[in-house]
Write a protein that holds these residues in place. Structure first.
Motif, PDB file in Angstrom:
ATOM      1  N   ALA A 205       0.904  -1.171   0.103  1.00  0.00           N
ATOM      2  CA  ALA A 205      -0.126  -0.080  -0.052  1.00  0.00           C
ATOM      3  C   ALA A 205       0.881   1.168  -0.108  1.00  0.00           C
ATOM      4  O   ALA A 205       0.620   2.344  -0.833  1.00  0.00           O
ATOM      5  N   GLN A 206       2.010   1.060   0.668  1.00  0.00           N
ATOM      6  CA  GLN A 206       2.880   2.392   0.839  1.00  0.00           C
ATOM      7  C   GLN A 206       3.441   2.619  -0.559  1.00  0.00           C
ATOM      8  O   GLN A 206       3.705   3.918  -0.803  1.00  0.00           O
TER       9      GLN A 206
ATOM     10  N   ARG B 211       0.881   3.922  -2.900  1.00  0.00           N
ATOM     11  CA  ARG B 211       0.413   5.441  -2.503  1.00  0.00           C
ATOM     12  C   ARG B 211       1.487   6.494  -2.847  1.00  0.00           C
ATOM     13  O   ARG B 211       1.391   7.445  -3.620  1.00  0.00           O
ATOM     14  N   SER B 212       2.852   6.072  -2.519  1.00  0.00           N
ATOM     15  CA  SER B 212       3.815   6.913  -2.967  1.00  0.00           C
ATOM     16  C   SER B 212       4.224   7.221  -4.428  1.00  0.00           C
ATOM     17  O   SER B 212       4.394   8.266  -4.756  1.00  0.00           O
TER      18      SER B 212
ATOM     19  N   LEU C 212      -0.540   9.478  -4.080  1.00  0.00           N
ATOM     20  CA  LEU C 212      -2.112   9.371  -3.368  1.00  0.00           C
ATOM     21  C   LEU C 212      -1.759   9.955  -1.879  1.00  0.00           C
ATOM     22  O   LEU C 212      -0.803  10.132  -1.323  1.00  0.00           O
ATOM     23  N   THR C 213      -3.065  10.442  -1.426  1.00  0.00           N
ATOM     24  CA  THR C 213      -2.995  11.024  -0.148  1.00  0.00           C
ATOM     25  C   THR C 213      -3.941  10.527   0.560  1.00  0.00           C
ATOM     26  O   THR C 213      -5.078  10.069  -0.099  1.00  0.00           O
TER      27      THR C 213
ATOM     28  N   SER D 137      -1.027  10.130   3.896  1.00  0.00           N
ATOM     29  CA  SER D 137       0.292   9.210   4.019  1.00  0.00           C
ATOM     30  C   SER D 137       0.580   9.473   5.578  1.00  0.00           C
ATOM     31  O   SER D 137      -0.179  10.254   6.217  1.00  0.00           O
TER      32      SER D 137
ATOM     33  N   GLU E 101      -2.095   4.283   5.029  1.00  0.00           N
ATOM     34  CA  GLU E 101      -1.452   4.017   3.573  1.00  0.00           C
ATOM     35  C   GLU E 101      -2.647   3.101   2.955  1.00  0.00           C
ATOM     36  O   GLU E 101      -2.855   3.024   1.830  1.00  0.00           O
TER      37      GLU E 101
ATOM     38  N   ALA F   4      -5.447   5.281   1.805  1.00  0.00           N
ATOM     39  CA  ALA F   4      -5.122   6.001   0.315  1.00  0.00           C
ATOM     40  C   ALA F   4      -5.495   5.111  -0.730  1.00  0.00           C
ATOM     41  O   ALA F   4      -6.158   5.637  -1.734  1.00  0.00           O
ATOM     42  N   LEU F   5      -5.445   3.942  -0.601  1.00  0.00           N
ATOM     43  CA  LEU F   5      -5.701   2.879  -1.667  1.00  0.00           C
ATOM     44  C   LEU F   5      -7.297   2.869  -1.792  1.00  0.00           C
ATOM     45  O   LEU F   5      -7.907   2.772  -2.821  1.00  0.00           O
TER      46      LEU F   5
END
Length: 142
Positions: free
Chosen positions: A57-58, A61-62, A66-67, A69, A75, A78-79
């Motif tokens: 997920a991290q 997101r990174s 995406l936000t 965080s 994390e 964000a997904l």
């Protein structure tokens, strides 16, 4: 853009840890509660499984900017916000992060009855997480 090797590797880990946990389900609750070695193996495998989900997920997101965080739950959130995870899967995975924190940091005593129940009733959520992320990833590559 996400690194396909990272996504595939983390999804493979999620699958392996889930399969390992499925193989540990053969005991009755009484046998499980009396077997500290199995309890430790189950707890550690859960921690590794959930951490693999968080790491994936991290990464997504990174890579996708995406936000929000910050925390592990963020994390996963964000997904969900990006439509990669369904609302239901997002909620269950956020619960899993809290479960991992209890196991990893030993907040109070670990309730082995709860761990046994999660082992027998909640593994499907990790499969759903894996399926939803894989579906999104496949769409990104098309």
């Amino acid at each position: 853009m996400v690194d396909g090797d990272v996504v595939v590797d983390k999804l493979r880990h999620v699958n392996q840890y889930t399969d390992d946990l499925k193989r540990m389900r053969g005991m009755s609750k009484e046998e499980y509660l009396a077997d500290m070695v199995t309890q430790r193996a189950v707890e550690r495998t859960f921690m590794n499984l959930i951490q693999s989900c968080i790491d994936l997920a991290q990464h997504i997101r990174s890579a996708e900017a995406l936000t929000p965080s910050g925390t592990s739950k963020k994390e996963i959130e964000a997904l969900g916000n990006a439509g990669i995870l369904s609302d239901e899967t997002q909620a269950k995975m956020e619960e899993a992060v809290g479960f991992r924190n209890v196991l990893a940091h030993r907040y109070g005593d670990v309730n082995h009855d709860v761990v046994y129940d999660v082992l027998h009733e909640d593994l499907r959520w990790f499969g759903r997480f894996q399926t939803e992320v894989a579906r999104w990833f496949k769409q990104q590559r098309s």
